[in-house]
Design a protein around this motif. Structure first.
Motif, PDB file in Angstrom:
ATOM      1  N   CYS A 262      -3.223 -23.496  -2.885  1.00 55.60           N
ATOM      2  CA  CYS A 262      -3.994 -22.576  -2.051  1.00 55.60           C
ATOM      3  C   CYS A 262      -3.068 -21.831  -1.088  1.00 55.60           C
ATOM      4  O   CYS A 262      -2.138 -22.421  -0.562  1.00 55.60           O
ATOM      5  CB  CYS A 262      -5.009 -23.383  -1.242  1.00 55.60           C
ATOM      6  SG  CYS A 262      -6.689 -23.038  -1.728  1.00 55.60           S
ATOM      7  N   PRO A 263      -3.293 -20.539  -0.872  1.00 56.57           N
ATOM      8  CA  PRO A 263      -2.466 -19.836   0.101  1.00 56.57           C
ATOM      9  C   PRO A 263      -2.665 -20.448   1.492  1.00 56.57           C
ATOM     10  O   PRO A 263      -3.758 -20.895   1.832  1.00 56.57           O
ATOM     11  CB  PRO A 263      -2.983 -18.395   0.046  1.00 56.57           C
ATOM     12  CG  PRO A 263      -4.307 -18.464  -0.602  1.00 56.57           C
ATOM     13  CD  PRO A 263      -4.325 -19.681  -1.472  1.00 56.57           C
ATOM     14  N   GLN A 264      -1.596 -20.505   2.260  1.00 58.62           N
ATOM     15  CA  GLN A 264      -1.653 -21.105   3.600  1.00 58.62           C
ATOM     16  C   GLN A 264      -2.174 -20.118   4.637  1.00 58.62           C
ATOM     17  O   GLN A 264      -2.774 -20.500   5.613  1.00 58.62           O
ATOM     18  CB  GLN A 264      -0.256 -21.607   4.018  1.00 58.62           C
ATOM     19  CG  GLN A 264       0.296 -22.688   3.097  1.00 58.62           C
ATOM     20  CD  GLN A 264      -0.620 -23.907   3.014  1.00 58.62           C
ATOM     21  OE1 GLN A 264      -0.978 -24.497   4.031  1.00 58.62           O
ATOM     22  NE2 GLN A 264      -1.039 -24.270   1.798  1.00 58.62           N
ATOM     23  N   HIS A 265      -1.903 -18.840   4.401  1.00 57.73           N
ATOM     24  CA  HIS A 265      -2.290 -17.827   5.379  1.00 57.73           C
ATOM     25  C   HIS A 265      -3.230 -16.822   4.743  1.00 57.73           C
ATOM     26  O   HIS A 265      -3.105 -16.532   3.565  1.00 57.73           O
ATOM     27  CB  HIS A 265      -1.054 -17.066   5.884  1.00 57.73           C
ATOM     28  CG  HIS A 265       0.052 -17.970   6.303  1.00 57.73           C
ATOM     29  ND1 HIS A 265       0.019 -18.690   7.478  1.00 57.73           N
ATOM     30  CD2 HIS A 265       1.214 -18.301   5.683  1.00 57.73           C
ATOM     31  CE1 HIS A 265       1.123 -19.415   7.556  1.00 57.73           C
ATOM     32  NE2 HIS A 265       1.858 -19.210   6.478  1.00 57.73           N
ATOM     33  N   ALA A 266      -4.129 -16.298   5.565  1.00 53.72           N
ATOM     34  CA  ALA A 266      -5.011 -15.232   5.091  1.00 53.72           C
ATOM     35  C   ALA A 266      -4.194 -13.963   4.909  1.00 53.72           C
ATOM     36  O   ALA A 266      -3.279 -13.686   5.683  1.00 53.72           O
ATOM     37  CB  ALA A 266      -6.133 -15.008   6.087  1.00 53.72           C
ATOM     38  N   GLU A 267      -4.509 -13.227   3.866  1.00 61.21           N
ATOM     39  CA  GLU A 267      -3.859 -11.938   3.628  1.00 61.21           C
ATOM     40  C   GLU A 267      -4.918 -10.854   3.686  1.00 61.21           C
ATOM     41  O   GLU A 267      -6.102 -11.100   3.467  1.00 61.21           O
ATOM     42  CB  GLU A 267      -3.226 -11.924   2.237  1.00 61.21           C
ATOM     43  CG  GLU A 267      -1.985 -12.761   2.132  1.00 61.21           C
ATOM     44  CD  GLU A 267      -0.777 -11.924   1.788  1.00 61.21           C
ATOM     45  OE1 GLU A 267      -0.676 -10.782   2.302  1.00 61.21           O
ATOM     46  OE2 GLU A 267       0.041 -12.401   0.990  1.00 61.21           O
ATOM     47  N   SER A 268      -4.457  -9.642   3.918  1.00 56.87           N
ATOM     48  CA  SER A 268      -5.353  -8.514   4.025  1.00 56.87           C
ATOM     49  C   SER A 268      -4.773  -7.388   3.180  1.00 56.87           C
ATOM     50  O   SER A 268      -3.554  -7.212   3.161  1.00 56.87           O
ATOM     51  CB  SER A 268      -5.403  -8.116   5.498  1.00 56.87           C
ATOM     52  OG  SER A 268      -6.574  -7.431   5.763  1.00 56.87           O
ATOM     53  N   THR A 269      -5.620  -6.648   2.471  1.00 56.52           N
ATOM     54  CA  THR A 269      -5.108  -5.531   1.673  1.00 56.52           C
ATOM     55  C   THR A 269      -4.555  -4.461   2.612  1.00 56.52           C
ATOM     56  O   THR A 269      -5.250  -4.062   3.547  1.00 56.52           O
ATOM     57  CB  THR A 269      -6.236  -4.919   0.824  1.00 56.52           C
ATOM     58  OG1 THR A 269      -6.886  -5.963   0.098  1.00 56.52           O
ATOM     59  CG2 THR A 269      -5.703  -3.880  -0.149  1.00 56.52           C
ATOM     60  N   PRO A 270      -3.315  -3.994   2.383  1.00 57.30           N
ATOM     61  CA  PRO A 270      -2.773  -2.923   3.239  1.00 57.30           C
ATOM     62  C   PRO A 270      -3.698  -1.701   3.223  1.00 57.30           C
ATOM     63  O   PRO A 270      -4.285  -1.382   2.187  1.00 57.30           O
ATOM     64  CB  PRO A 270      -1.434  -2.593   2.579  1.00 57.30           C
ATOM     65  CG  PRO A 270      -1.094  -3.778   1.749  1.00 57.30           C
ATOM     66  CD  PRO A 270      -2.383  -4.396   1.336  1.00 57.30           C
ATOM     67  N   GLU A 271      -3.829  -1.070   4.383  1.00 58.52           N
ATOM     68  CA  GLU A 271      -4.739   0.074   4.520  1.00 58.52           C
ATOM     69  C   GLU A 271      -4.533   1.125   3.436  1.00 58.52           C
ATOM     70  O   GLU A 271      -5.490   1.657   2.883  1.00 58.52           O
ATOM     71  CB  GLU A 271      -4.569   0.735   5.903  1.00 58.52           C
ATOM     72  CG  GLU A 271      -5.188  -0.064   7.054  1.00 58.52           C
ATOM     73  CD  GLU A 271      -6.699  -0.184   6.954  1.00 58.52           C
ATOM     74  OE1 GLU A 271      -7.341   0.699   6.346  1.00 58.52           O
ATOM     75  OE2 GLU A 271      -7.238  -1.187   7.480  1.00 58.52           O
ATOM     76  N   HIS A 272      -3.269   1.423   3.128  1.00 61.06           N
ATOM     77  CA  HIS A 272      -3.014   2.526   2.183  1.00 61.06           C
ATOM     78  C   HIS A 272      -3.384   2.170   0.746  1.00 61.06           C
ATOM     79  O   HIS A 272      -3.347   3.018  -0.136  1.00 61.06           O
ATOM     80  CB  HIS A 272      -1.556   2.998   2.286  1.00 61.06           C
ATOM     81  CG  HIS A 272      -0.555   2.027   1.727  1.00 61.06           C
ATOM     82  ND1 HIS A 272      -0.184   0.874   2.387  1.00 61.06           N
ATOM     83  CD2 HIS A 272       0.145   2.044   0.571  1.00 61.06           C
ATOM     84  CE1 HIS A 272       0.709   0.226   1.654  1.00 61.06           C
ATOM     85  NE2 HIS A 272       0.930   0.912   0.549  1.00 61.06           N
ATOM     86  N   LEU A 273      -3.740   0.900   0.486  1.00 62.85           N
ATOM     87  CA  LEU A 273      -4.181   0.529  -0.869  1.00 62.85           C
ATOM     88  C   LEU A 273      -5.694   0.308  -0.940  1.00 62.85           C
ATOM     89  O   LEU A 273      -6.219  -0.106  -1.969  1.00 62.85           O
ATOM     90  CB  LEU A 273      -3.450  -0.725  -1.335  1.00 62.85           C
ATOM     91  CG  LEU A 273      -1.927  -0.575  -1.472  1.00 62.85           C
ATOM     92  CD1 LEU A 273      -1.325  -1.836  -2.065  1.00 62.85           C
ATOM     93  CD2 LEU A 273      -1.562   0.627  -2.329  1.00 62.85           C
ATOM     94  N   ARG A 274      -6.395   0.593   0.159  1.00 59.19           N
ATOM     95  CA  ARG A 274      -7.865   0.483   0.133  1.00 59.19           C
ATOM     96  C   ARG A 274      -8.426   1.845  -0.221  1.00 59.19           C
ATOM     97  O   ARG A 274      -8.768   2.632   0.642  1.00 59.19           O
ATOM     98  CB  ARG A 274      -8.389   0.047   1.500  1.00 59.19           C
ATOM     99  CG  ARG A 274      -7.874  -1.313   1.924  1.00 59.19           C
ATOM    100  CD  ARG A 274      -8.514  -1.715   3.230  1.00 59.19           C
ATOM    101  NE  ARG A 274      -7.889  -2.941   3.735  1.00 59.19           N
ATOM    102  CZ  ARG A 274      -8.380  -3.664   4.726  1.00 59.19           C
ATOM    103  NH1 ARG A 274      -9.493  -3.287   5.324  1.00 59.19           N
ATOM    104  NH2 ARG A 274      -7.756  -4.758   5.129  1.00 59.19           N
ATOM    105  N   PHE A 275      -8.484   2.114  -1.519  1.00 57.21           N
ATOM    106  CA  PHE A 275      -8.922   3.439  -1.954  1.00 57.21           C
ATOM    107  C   PHE A 275     -10.395   3.639  -1.602  1.00 57.21           C
ATOM    108  O   PHE A 275     -11.241   2.843  -1.997  1.00 57.21           O
ATOM    109  CB  PHE A 275      -8.702   3.615  -3.456  1.00 57.21           C
ATOM    110  CG  PHE A 275      -7.256   3.638  -3.821  1.00 57.21           C
ATOM    111  CD1 PHE A 275      -6.500   4.777  -3.594  1.00 57.21           C
ATOM    112  CD2 PHE A 275      -6.631   2.517  -4.349  1.00 57.21           C
ATOM    113  CE1 PHE A 275      -5.148   4.803  -3.905  1.00 57.21           C
ATOM    114  CE2 PHE A 275      -5.277   2.537  -4.656  1.00 57.21           C
ATOM    115  CZ  PHE A 275      -4.535   3.684  -4.437  1.00 57.21           C
TER     116      PHE A 275
END
Lengths: 310, 208
Positions: free
Chosen positions: A159-172
């Motif tokens: 399981c990933p240890q940290h939460a990740e967020s989609t970079p703004e420029h890839l949120r089409f």
């Protein structure tokens, strides 16, 4: 890790890597209708980009967790809640056994992907777990998910240890208007030029096989019965005196209707987000320009989605 | 291969058109074995390849295809077994049969008899899993695709377009007029070889 489906919505299926290189047996690719959003959902939970996700075609959708899991949504943006607490879209979420995760309805776009650390487990057929509904293979018994189904995830990935967020420029951003870059198909004729200026509207006849378009289509002079030839997702076919039909990942492998345009690989992922009523224009590209567009988009994505290819 | 030309099919596919009947399976094998193409799909008179424009820019793809084709192919396909299909032709299984017979100025019985006496051979699989394009149909029989394709054609349905039969292994959408239906299992995902028919299979149709 296992989840129980509470509510599956109009259509939810397991989709992973496409079924490549079997088209000469009549076997379509299947796989996610929007492979970019699918890859983002996987990336948020630390998976390789082709692990199996749940493709949700419009909410409401909800699951209960049988054990702790890291999950994420990407694609058509809809309200997300975990135990009725509002949670962010495009973000890693950590759930415990007994938690209930809900997805509402998207305002725009059609398909949302639920990724889980390790990837969901589907039936393997010809080296792919992707569901192909017309023939009933891949996924869970080759069918759409329904209330009560138990779907397990592989636990070979920590399981990933940290939460990740989609970079703004890839949120089409998705709206109800689409502009898709396309090239001439093999049956394009001179009077097809109007295709580059006309607006088309998606009809209610829309599925993972293809999307019917309403609008002004040219009157082709070609024979009505062309010899059947290979076609791929992204093809725009024009049956005689009919409406255009845009092909998606579950489309047939050969076809005999005139193939007038081809949506370019750079923009094919958007086909999975077209919903009935959306409007659409085609932007003209040569194959050489299309290769450049593809390389540019791939470079933009590659900084964060390192193993993903459009 | 002589007489073939290359037509672009959008941004990442090329088609070799007007390929002789047996040649196209042989050239497809060569193209598939080269590992240069993502997909190699045989059509009725063509071979279509899909490539990756990131690895192979479109002009280079065209050059490569031209080069591979110019080398030429030789050989012969192995003789295939005969498969007999029992086909129902009552109206529920054959909604377009009477229309097809009428369009050819013959009775249903005459129409079926001419199909029974045709030298049928599976020309290729395509369109959908296990869907067989069958060549060799009595050339005097005429008929085209439906103007409005059906959204659902039952598994086992047999379609007719002049020169060809099309056999639907699975339920699905389809544009061929339907002139019969067989109960034979044409596609079985759990079988080691999921397809009953393959390119080259000879077919005998018996009307139930």
């Amino acid at each position: 890790m296992t989840v129980r489906i509470i509510e599956a919505g109009p259509q939810a299926t397991l989709q992973g890597a496409p079924r490549g290189a079997y088209r000469h047996f009549g076997i379509p690719a299947a796989g996610p209708a929007d492979p970019l959003s699918h890859a983002i959902a996987n990336r948020l939970v630390g998976n390789a980009s082709d692990r199996t996700c749940i493709e949700i075609t419009y909410g409401p959708f909800s699951v209960e967790f049988m054990s702790a899991a890291a999950v994420a949504f990407a694609g058509a943006i809809a309200p997300v809640s975990l135990n009725d607490q509002v949670k962010p879209f495009h973000h890693t979420l950590f759930a415990e056994a007994g938690d209930v995760l809900k997805l509402g309805r998207a305002d725009a776009g059609l398909r949302t992907y639920l990724g889980i650390a390790g990837g969901f487990q589907g039936e393997d057929f010809l080296s792919s777990q992707s569901t192909y509904l017309p023939a009933g293979f891949g996924g869970l018994e080759g069918r759409a998910l329904k209330s009560g189904d138990m779907v397990s995830a592989h636990d070979d990935v920590s399981c990933p240890q940290h939460a990740e967020s989609t970079p703004e420029h890839l949120r089409f951003p998705l709206t109800h208007s689409f502009a898709l870059r396309a090239s001439q198909g093999p049956d394009y004729e001179s009077n097809c030029r109007t295709l580059w200026t006309e607006h088309f509207v998606v009809t209610r006849r829309a599925s993972r096989i293809g999307i019917e378009l309403d609008g002004d289509f040219p009157d082709l002079g070609v024979a009505e019965n062309l010899p059947s030839a290979g076609v791929f997702p992204g093809a725009l076919q024009l049956p005689p005196r009919g409406r255009g039909f845009l092909l998606l990942p579950d489309c047939q492998t050969t076809g005999g209707y005139p193939h007038i345009l081809q949506v370019n690989r750079s923009d094919r992922h958007l086909l999975g987000q077209l919903r009935p009523g959306d409007s659409l224009i085609f932007l003209q590209r040569t194959p050489e320009q299309a290769a450049e567009d593809l390389a540019n988009k791939q470079e933009l994505l590659g900084s964060w989605l390192t193993d993903f290819q459009l | 291969m002589t007489g073939a030309r290359i037509v672009p099919c959008g941004d990442d596919a090329l088609r070799l058109v007007t390929c002789a009947s047996d040649d196209r399976h042989l050239i497809a094998d060569v193209l598939r074995n080269s590992g240069s193409w993502r997909e190699v799909v045989v059509g009725r008179e063509s071979v279509t390849v899909q490539f990756d424009p990131l690895d192979l820019p479109p002009p280079a793809a065209r050059d490569l295809l031209e080069k591979m084709v110019s080398v030429g192919v030789s050989g012969q396909q192995a003789v295939q077994p005969v498969v007999t299909l029992t086909v129902n032709a009552e109206e529920a299984s054959a909604p377009d049969l009477s229309g097809c017979a009428e369009a050819n100025g013959c009775t249903i019985e005459e129409f079926l008899s001419r199909l029974h006496h045709s030298r049928l051979r599976v020309d290729m699989l395509g369109f959908a899993p296990g869907f067989a394009y069958v060549s060799g149909v009595d050339q005097s029989l005429r008929g085209g695709r439906l103007e409005n394709p059906r959204q659902r054609v039952p598994a086992g349905s047999i379609g007719f377009i002049e020169g060809y039969l099309g056999i639907y292994a699975l339920e699905g959408p389809g544009g061929w007029p339907i002139i019969g239906r067989t109960n034979a299992i044409l596609f079985d995902k759990s079988a080691p070889d999921p397809f009953l028919l393959s390119a080259g299979t000879r077919l005998q149709i018996e009307w139930a």
